[in-house]
Design an enzyme around this catalytic site. Structure first.
Site, PDB file in Angstrom:
ATOM      1  N   SER A   1       4.797   6.244  -0.989  1.00 24.22           N
ATOM      2  CA  SER A   1       4.730   7.647  -1.367  1.00 24.22           C
ATOM      3  C   SER A   1       5.991   8.297  -0.806  1.00 24.22           C
ATOM      4  CB  SER A   1       3.471   8.299  -0.807  1.00 24.22           C
ATOM      5  OG  SER A   1       3.227   9.515  -1.488  1.00 24.22           O
ATOM      6  N   GLU A   2       6.709   9.048  -1.636  1.00 20.42           N
ATOM      7  CA  GLU A   2       8.074   9.445  -1.274  1.00 20.42           C
ATOM      8  C   GLU A   2       8.150  10.438  -0.122  1.00 20.42           C
ATOM      9  OE1 GLU A   2       6.736   9.816  -4.300  1.00 20.42           O
ATOM     10  OE2 GLU A   2       7.148  11.798  -5.149  1.00 20.42           O
TER      11      GLU A   2
END
Lengths: 233, 218
Positions: free
Chosen positions: B46-47
């Site tokens: 997840s960025e």
């Protein structure tokens, strides 16, 4: 040891003025410098430019500065979840520069590390690239993006020591380390401020050289934006 | 029958292979994690700064310092790591992430994608989408085939502001699976019970239809 401790948030924000550019860490409401934001609201500085991935929600985080019309311009990657923001943007009261999230992080890192500009493929061929220099590397087009220039960086860490060394927790880390040392003055607020020698030097995420002022936040609300849970079977 | 959003996610899960690091966008892509085989090793990135993202926490165990890019509370699996945003996008731009799955408002037949702005109406921002589509080698778009007005979202040219150009490799809609190839949508599979004629009627972009088109399996 060079001591970076200031006694409270108002001493930490000394020199803050209207018209300045601020960097603020956090992703959504996670890892935002709650105490510094509250002080900026109290000081009532206005006409400021804020570099922050998001703009908070209507009544928390940077949303509090928006409510009081203190922000002239926002530089962000994602600004949903904030009705007042959308209203001010669509009516033209608020200037907004939306940029890709990785470009935002790298422009902070570039400022921190003395790199004036860099090339990235993100945004080429879109309106983000309009008016920017571009260049081909290895058969692919890239945009030139510049390091941010800011007066204050407000970051939030989990633990810090008197020398300004910082340790972050979980995904509250996000943009905070990248903004340290990326502005003229970096103000770090921490949940727990400890004496030097307490933190293991092997575990430090940000060395104190990137931090000018550190203080322990009075309280942390740590609001959750989207509570999602599963049930036990 | 056209697929539900869950079935779109279930079909895309078949594209996730052993050893992949995968970035999932918000919406239908998030559901893909629920359908990935549990006998393969996959890590979700997840960025906002986690690799090894786990399911939602049990009620009462949520942590405000542990969220995904949709700002939802999550958990970290054994072997997970946390990192700053610049490091996160080094993983993405540096092509260390093997597969990117994201939603779209429009996709064009040359692989352009629009998913961040409707001028004058909706301006939420691109988040990490522009970085993802500009760098990822393997991009799959999960989307409904038509908009609320019944108009095709698979177009000759996008009408909305672009997120990236020439980047989408595969589209899984509620009607079909397409490969974006040589400036056209090549029809690979049909949703069960959906005819080629129905797919043609619902698609504005140019199609390539060769031989018998099989129905999807899950």
């Amino acid at each position: 040891m060079i001591n970076k401790v200031v006694s409270n948030v108002s001493e930490a924000c000394k020199g803050v003025d209207s018209g300045m550019t601020f960097m603020l860490g956090g992703f959504g409401l996670s890892g935002i410098p709650e105490n510094s934001i509250a002080e900026l609201v109290r000081l009532n500085v206005n006409n400021v430019t804020c570099i922050s991935n998001n703009a908070g929600v209507d009544n928390f985080g940077l949303g509090q500065l928006l409510q009081k019309h203190q922000i002239k311009k926002m530089i962000s990657s994602y600004v949903g979840e904030n009705a007042e923001f959308e209203r001010q943007m669509l009516s033209g009261e608020l200037e907004v520069e939306l940029i890709p999230q990785g470009t935002l992080a790298q422009r902070c890192l570039a400022a921190q590390s003395g790199i004036p500009a860099f090339y990235t493929p993100a945004g080429y061929g879109t309106e983000v690239g309009e008016g920017k220099e571009f260049r081909e590397f290895n058969g692919k087009m890239h945009l030139m993006e510049k390091a941010f220039v800011a007066d204050f960086a407000f970051v939030k860490a989990w633990k810090g020591d008197e020398a300004g060394n910082l340790i972050f927790k979980g995904t509250a880390r996000n943009f905070n380390p990248n903004m340290c040392g990326a502005a003229t003055i970096t103000v770090a607020e921490v949940e727990e401020l400890v004496p030097v020698g307490t933190l293991d030097p092997n575990q430090i995420h940000i060395p104190g050289i990137f931090v000018q002022r550190i203080f322990q936040g009075e309280k942390y609300e740590k609001r959750i934006e989207q509570l999602t849970v599963r049930t036990r079977n | 029958m056209a697929l539900s959003k869950e079935q779109i996610a279930q079909r895309i899960a078949k594209e996730v292979k052993n050893g992949y690091y995968v970035n999932l966008g918000i919406g239908i892509p998030t559901l893909v994690a629920n359908f990935v085989r549990n006998d393969i090793a996959v890590e979700f990135q997840s960025e906002n700064g986690i690799l090894g993202m786990g399911p939602f926490p049990f009620a009462g165990e949520e942590d405000p310092d542990l969220i995904n890019a949709g700002k939802q509370t999550i958990t970290a699996l054994p072997g997970a790591s946390f990192f700053d945003s610049a490091t996160s996008f080094s993983m993405i731009r540096g092509q260390h992430v093997d597969l990117t799955i994201l939603g779209a408002m429009e996709v064009s037949q040359n692989g352009d994608i629009a998913n961040w702005k409707v001028p004058g109406k909706m301006v939420k921002g691109m988040g990490g989408a522009m970085d993802l589509v500009a760098s990822a080698d393997n991009i799959i778009v999960a989307m409904m085939h038509t908009n609320r007005a019944g108009e095709s979202k698979l177009l000759k040219e996008c009408s909305l502001p672009l997120t990236g150009v020439n980047c989408v490799k595969k589209v899984v809609s509620n009607l079909a699976v397409f490969e974006v190839l040589n400036g056209k949508f090549k029809l690979l599979e049909r949703a069960p019970g959906v005819s080629v004629e129905e797919i043609k009627a619902a698609t504005e972009g140019d199609l390539v239809i060769e031989g018998e088109i099989p129905e999807m399996t899950f």
